[in-house]
Design an enzyme around this catalytic site. Structure first.
Site, PDB file in Angstrom:
ATOM      1  N   GLN A 172      -0.210   2.896  -8.889  1.00 25.66           N
ATOM      2  CA  GLN A 172       1.012   2.880  -8.075  1.00 25.66           C
ATOM      3  C   GLN A 172       1.013   1.701  -7.111  1.00 25.66           C
ATOM      4  OE1 GLN A 172       1.454   6.772  -6.292  1.00 25.66           O
ATOM      5  NE2 GLN A 172       1.569   7.757  -8.291  1.00 25.66           N
ATOM      6  N   VAL A 173       2.200   1.423  -6.626  1.00 22.89           N
ATOM      7  CA  VAL A 173       2.481   0.289  -5.730  1.00 22.89           C
ATOM      8  C   VAL A 173       1.857  -1.031  -6.208  1.00 22.89           C
ATOM      9  CG1 VAL A 173       3.159   1.434  -3.610  1.00 22.89           C
ATOM     10  CG2 VAL A 173       0.752   1.160  -4.070  1.00 22.89           C
TER      11      VAL A 173
ATOM     12  N   ILE B 283       4.365   6.974 -11.951  1.00 21.22           N
ATOM     13  CA  ILE B 283       3.329   6.027 -12.369  1.00 21.22           C
ATOM     14  C   ILE B 283       1.993   6.719 -12.101  1.00 21.22           C
ATOM     15  CG2 ILE B 283       2.263   3.777 -11.853  1.00 21.22           C
ATOM     16  CD1 ILE B 283       4.999   3.453 -13.127  1.00 21.22           C
TER      17      ILE B 283
ATOM     18  N   GLU C  32      21.032  10.438 -16.386  1.00 17.66           N
ATOM     19  CA  GLU C  32      20.362  11.221 -15.353  1.00 17.66           C
ATOM     20  C   GLU C  32      18.855  11.017 -15.483  1.00 17.66           C
ATOM     21  OE1 GLU C  32      20.390  15.391 -15.930  1.00 17.66           O
ATOM     22  OE2 GLU C  32      19.464  15.806 -13.983  1.00 17.66           O
TER      23      GLU C  32
ATOM     24  N   ASN D  37      10.193  12.237  -0.662  1.00 15.17           N
ATOM     25  CA  ASN D  37       9.186  11.205  -0.439  1.00 15.17           C
ATOM     26  C   ASN D  37       9.294  10.026  -1.400  1.00 15.17           C
ATOM     27  OD1 ASN D  37       8.116  12.300  -2.787  1.00 15.17           O
ATOM     28  ND2 ASN D  37       6.838  13.726  -1.623  1.00 15.17           N
ATOM     29  N   ALA D  38      10.227  10.093  -2.316  1.00 13.75           N
ATOM     30  CA  ALA D  38      10.405   8.944  -3.215  1.00 13.75           C
ATOM     31  C   ALA D  38      11.720   8.217  -2.947  1.00 13.75           C
ATOM     32  CB  ALA D  38      10.345   9.398  -4.665  1.00 13.75           C
ATOM     33  N   VAL D  39      12.431   8.695  -1.919  1.00 16.85           N
ATOM     34  CA  VAL D  39      13.736   8.090  -1.621  1.00 16.85           C
ATOM     35  C   VAL D  39      13.585   6.597  -1.335  1.00 16.85           C
ATOM     36  CG1 VAL D  39      15.573   8.017   0.120  1.00 16.85           C
ATOM     37  CG2 VAL D  39      14.889  10.191  -0.877  1.00 16.85           C
TER      38      VAL D  39
ATOM     39  N   GLY E  68       3.840  -2.577  -8.621  1.00 17.65           N
ATOM     40  CA  GLY E  68       5.033  -3.179  -9.213  1.00 17.65           C
ATOM     41  C   GLY E  68       5.464  -2.554 -10.529  1.00 17.65           C
ATOM     42  N   TYR E  69       4.659  -1.638 -11.072  1.00 21.97           N
ATOM     43  CA  TYR E  69       5.041  -1.038 -12.351  1.00 21.97           C
ATOM     44  C   TYR E  69       6.347  -0.246 -12.232  1.00 21.97           C
ATOM     45  CZ  TYR E  69       0.437  -2.159 -14.291  1.00 21.97           C
ATOM     46  OH  TYR E  69      -0.670  -2.825 -14.734  1.00 21.97           O
TER      47      TYR E  69
HETATM   48  C1  LIG Z   1      13.490  11.663  -9.927  1.00 24.50           C
HETATM   49  C2  LIG Z   1      12.041  11.752  -9.572  1.00 24.50           C
HETATM   50  O1  LIG Z   1      11.223  11.777 -10.445  1.00 24.50           O
HETATM   51  S1  LIG Z   1      11.612  11.750  -7.932  1.00 24.50           S
HETATM   52  C3  LIG Z   1       9.870  11.660  -7.953  1.00 24.50           C
HETATM   53  C4  LIG Z   1       9.360  10.239  -8.018  1.00 24.50           C
HETATM   54  N1  LIG Z   1       7.960  10.227  -8.405  1.00 24.50           N
HETATM   55  C5  LIG Z   1       6.955  10.462  -7.531  1.00 24.50           C
HETATM   56  O2  LIG Z   1       7.136  10.638  -6.344  1.00 24.50           O
HETATM   57  C6  LIG Z   1       5.581  10.522  -8.162  1.00 24.50           C
HETATM   58  C7  LIG Z   1       4.555   9.738  -7.366  1.00 24.50           C
HETATM   59  N2  LIG Z   1       4.930   8.357  -7.203  1.00 24.50           N
HETATM   60  C8  LIG Z   1       4.957   7.478  -8.213  1.00 24.50           C
HETATM   61  O3  LIG Z   1       4.702   7.810  -9.349  1.00 24.50           O
HETATM   62  C9  LIG Z   1       5.273   6.028  -7.904  1.00 24.50           C
HETATM   63  O4  LIG Z   1       4.798   5.701  -6.637  1.00 24.50           O
HETATM   64  C10 LIG Z   1       6.782   5.701  -7.959  1.00 24.50           C
HETATM   65  C11 LIG Z   1       7.312   5.978  -9.353  1.00 24.50           C
HETATM   66  C12 LIG Z   1       7.595   6.515  -6.950  1.00 24.50           C
HETATM   67  C13 LIG Z   1       6.942   4.222  -7.643  1.00 24.50           C
HETATM   68  O5  LIG Z   1       6.229   3.454  -8.573  1.00 24.50           O
HETATM   69  P1  LIG Z   1       5.302   2.279  -8.082  1.00 24.50           P
HETATM   70  O6  LIG Z   1       4.722   1.579  -9.240  1.00 24.50           O
HETATM   71  O7  LIG Z   1       4.352   2.826  -7.095  1.00 24.50           O
HETATM   72  O8  LIG Z   1       6.387   1.355  -7.347  1.00 24.50           O
HETATM   73  P2  LIG Z   1       6.322  -0.215  -7.085  1.00 24.50           P
HETATM   74  O9  LIG Z   1       4.905  -0.669  -6.988  1.00 24.50           O
HETATM   75  O10 LIG Z   1       7.168  -0.919  -8.068  1.00 24.50           O
HETATM   76  O11 LIG Z   1       6.957  -0.277  -5.647  1.00 24.50           O
HETATM   77  C14 LIG Z   1       8.265  -0.725  -5.430  1.00 24.50           C
HETATM   78  C15 LIG Z   1       8.565  -0.623  -3.954  1.00 24.50           C
HETATM   79  O12 LIG Z   1       8.798   0.747  -3.626  1.00 24.50           O
HETATM   80  C16 LIG Z   1       7.895   1.162  -2.614  1.00 24.50           C
HETATM   81  N3  LIG Z   1       7.504   2.519  -2.879  1.00 24.50           N
HETATM   82  C17 LIG Z   1       6.797   2.981  -3.918  1.00 24.50           C
HETATM   83  N4  LIG Z   1       6.678   4.320  -3.824  1.00 24.50           N
HETATM   84  C18 LIG Z   1       7.316   4.679  -2.693  1.00 24.50           C
HETATM   85  C19 LIG Z   1       7.544   5.924  -2.054  1.00 24.50           C
HETATM   86  N5  LIG Z   1       7.116   7.062  -2.568  1.00 24.50           N
HETATM   87  N6  LIG Z   1       8.238   5.909  -0.888  1.00 24.50           N
HETATM   88  C20 LIG Z   1       8.690   4.767  -0.355  1.00 24.50           C
HETATM   89  N7  LIG Z   1       8.517   3.552  -0.939  1.00 24.50           N
HETATM   90  C21 LIG Z   1       7.838   3.530  -2.091  1.00 24.50           C
HETATM   91  C22 LIG Z   1       6.737   0.207  -2.701  1.00 24.50           C
HETATM   92  O13 LIG Z   1       6.079   0.132  -1.479  1.00 24.50           O
HETATM   93  C23 LIG Z   1       7.404  -1.085  -3.074  1.00 24.50           C
HETATM   94  O14 LIG Z   1       7.965  -1.663  -1.917  1.00 24.50           O
HETATM   95  P3  LIG Z   1       7.996  -3.281  -1.726  1.00 24.50           P
HETATM   96  O15 LIG Z   1       8.738  -3.824  -2.914  1.00 24.50           O
HETATM   97  O16 LIG Z   1       8.712  -3.470  -0.445  1.00 24.50           O
HETATM   98  O17 LIG Z   1       6.577  -3.715  -1.703  1.00 24.50           O
END
Ligand SMILES: CC(=O)SCCNC(=O)CCNC(=O)[C@H](O)C(C)(C)COP(=O)(O)OP(=O)(O)OC[C@H]1O[C@@H](n2cnc3c(N)ncnc32)[C@H](O)[C@@H]1OP(=O)(O)O
Length: 566
Positions: free
Chosen positions: A292-293, A287, A281, A324-326, A295-296
């Site tokens: 963010q965004v 990140i 789970e 918003n993270a879906v 690739g991490y």
């Molecule tokens: C179970 C939970 O914890 S739910 C809560 C999730 N966490 C959050 O919302 C906290 C704020 N967000 C973050 O910390 C980060 O943006 C994360 C963890 C959601 C994603 O990490 P990132 O390093 O930004 O992702 P990464 O750069 O690898 O992006 C991967 C892909 O997902 C997309 N993506 C990233 N964040 C989001 C988002 N919130 N919504 C939609 N798409 C997203 C990116 O655009 C990218 O798309 P692409 O491959 O087509 O270019």
């Protein structure tokens, strides 16, 4: 199995992304995620369940496994309740000391209030309004065997290595190798996903970046990282009570996969492996804002999957994703459909109101930390196959299409001289296959071209104007817009609107070149273009518009008539 029980009504952590997250290349996702929605976690652990189903305080991670080292107590557990962030309770109520006040200074208050108010409410009115939010299916919480937690501390910790498949080795001879390399590099094709993965993989190999999986094992450096991760979660998931975050991150049955750059935590995922159930789970995932965004998040998830499969023996992940993270989770292979049998997970995981339960099946074979190499090899294999079957990879020099006035080509190119046409299998006897017959190809091509030129000339010079513009010419002597190219000095915005202008003089030049209109269809296309332009630029109430509309039909009739008579 631990049968410790108490009647706690638990947490309402709202997990939501911080609104300050910049997203340079992903404005859509950034804006989509910037609104802080309130999310409630209705977690429950009912007292009095059967021994088998191990009635426990929720989350299970706060049970006996946790007591030996986590910074939690059952009292604290009870105090995390299903409350929104709008509580106005006393801030002075003490809770867990924050390690990084600066980090939290902006968003600290609301969750602290939530937490504190929840404690007060919990003491006064256990089971009142909050109970209505509890989900009944969770009333019995199963407790995972402690093996998961223990494993997390021992075998589960350490730097995560990439599977380091050999670099791009190319099949075939040396010459082929070169071409394949060039081709593959040219395809630009690795695409954004592979490019980012490749880049981060190289950073790892260079020692600038590392991914570690840790539990609270008491080692100083690990503790510093875990606290750093906790701070990132607290900031990025501002509606999640910080105390709840601390507890799960520090809970020894939870593990955290972290991205560390220059000894600083960039982000991470905290998860609980339910080893006996073979699923994990994901509790938190974030990140740090300015990374963010890039690739991490993807690389982190790939490391997590590889570790969870190879070390924990898991086959699935479940998580309650913030709305918003879906999108992010979908891109990581999560689905909203839950295929995992319910009895493997129900009652084990924390239940969040407002989040969306998502599942990801972990592939038993995929080299998750080296997907970019795998993708590159697949592309190469496909490319090799295409080369075996076609010559489409061979690029010939282009045709010299220098033009004279009115777009008339400077020199006529014979079809058979077009580079690559014969090599592609074309033979002169295929002329008739063309949809539009060109007159030059026929044996009597020269005379046919002369015939066509004469016909078009007559249409233009003699009959076209009269025929098409009879009415307008009579009614409006100034039908000039059709006769000459529009003068931009007279109509300044004309060429901003009309990108492909046409007029009778240009057509006449094309006719007289005897090289341009090699089919009558081309001639008709120009007439239609001229009328279409008139109707695009002029409003419907003008004579030009009306005239153009009337004569589109006429030209169609002439066209059909011509085809029939040839
Ligand atoms: C179970 C939970 O914890 S739910 C809560 C999730 N966490 C959050 O919302 C906290 C704020 N967000 C973050 O910390 C980060 O943006 C994360 C963890 C959601 C994603 O990490 P990132 O390093 O930004 O992702 P990464 O750069 O690898 O992006 C991967 C892909 O997902 C997309 N993506 C990233 N964040 C989001 C988002 N919130 N919504 C939609 N798409 C997203 C990116 O655009 C990218 O798309 P692409 O491959 O087509 O270019």
């Amino acid at each position: 199995m631990d049968t410790h029980a108490h009647s706690a009504h638990l947490t309402a952590p709202n997990r939501s992304r911080s609104s300050q997250t910049p997203s340079p290349s992903h404005s859509a996702s950034a804006s989509a995620t910037s609104s802080i929605h309130k999310r409630k976690l209705a977690a429950t652990a009912a007292a009095g369940a059967s021994e088998d189903h191990a009635p426990h305080a929720f989350p299970p991670s706060f049970s006996a496994d946790t007591r030996d080292g986590a910074l939690t107590s059952n009292d604290d557990l009870e105090s995390i309740s299903a409350r929104g962030a709008d509580s106005d309770a006393d801030d002075s109520e003490d809770a867990v000391v924050d390690d990084d006040e600066d980090e939290f200074e902006n968003d600290n208050d609301s969750s602290m209030r939530t937490f504190t108010a929840a404690r007060l409410e919990n003491n006064n009115s256990v089971g009142s309004a909050r109970n209505t939010k509890l989900k009944t299916e969770n009333s019995t919480v199963k407790i995972e065997n402690s093996d998961g937690g223990k494993e997390g501390v021992t075998s589960g910790s350490g730097v995560l290595g990439s599977t380091a498949l050999a670099g791009c080795s190319v099949l075939g001879t040396a010459g082929k190798e070169d071409t394949v390399k060039i081709f593959t590099e040219n395809i630009q094709a690795s695409g954004a996903y592979s490019a980012r993965e490749e880049l981060l993989k190289r950073e790892e190999e260079a020692g600038n970046l590392k991914f570690v999986c840790l539990s609270n094992d008491g080692i100083d450096e690990h503790m510093v990282w875990l606290i750093g991760l906790k701070n990132i979660f607290a900031r990025q998931l501002p509606n999640m009570p910080k105390e709840y975050i601390v507890r799960l991150v520090m809970d020894r049955s939870h593990k955290s996969v972290m991205v560390i750059r220059g000894n600083v935590v960039v982000g991470g995922i905290t998860y609980r492996p339910y080893v006996s159930q073979k699923f994990g789970e994901i509790a938190f995932c974030a990140i740090t804002a300015d990374e963010q965004v890039k690739g991490y998040g993807t690389r982190l998830m790939n490391h997590l999957k590889q570790h969870a499969r190879d070390v924990d023996g898991l086959t699935h992940f479940l998580t309650y994703a913030d709305n918003n993270a879906v999108g992010y989770f979908i891109k990581q292979g999560f689905t909203k459909e839950i295929y995992l049998e319910k009895d493997r997970w129900q009652g084990y995981i924390k239940d969040y109101d407002g989040g969306i339960l998502m599942e990801c099946k972990i592939d038993p074979k995929l080299p998750y930390t080296d997907l970019s190499t795998m993708i590159r090899r697949q592309r190469q294999a496909i490319d090799e196959k295409i080369r075996e079957l076609s010559n489409c990879h061979i690029v010939y020099p282009g045709i010299d299409f220098q033009k004279k006035e009115a777009g008339v080509p400077k020199k006529i190119i014979k079809v058979e001289d077009i580079p690559g046409l014969r090599e592609a299998g074309w033979t002169p006897d295929q002329w008739g296959h063309s949809r539009f017959r060109t007159l030059t190809a026929a044996t009597d091509g020269v005379s046919n071209q002369k015939h066509l030129t004469a016909f078009m000339r007559s249409l233009l010079k003699a009959s076209l104007v009269d025929f098409f513009f009879e009415q307008s010419m009579h009614d409006h002597v100034d039908a000039w817009p059709f006769k000459e190219p529009v003068d931009a000095r007279d109509v300044p915005d004309y060429y901003e609107i009309i990108k492909d202008p046409m007029d009778l003089r240009t057509m006449s030049k094309r006719v007289e070149s005897e090289q341009y209109y090699v089919t009558f269809e081309m001639f008709v296309a120009d007439v239609k273009r001229m009328f279409a332009n008139a109707r695009t630029y002029n409003s419907p109430d003008t004579i030009y518009y009306k005239c153009a509309t009337r004569h589109v039909d006429t030209i169609n009739i002439v066209f059909v008539f011509h085809l029939l008579s040839n």
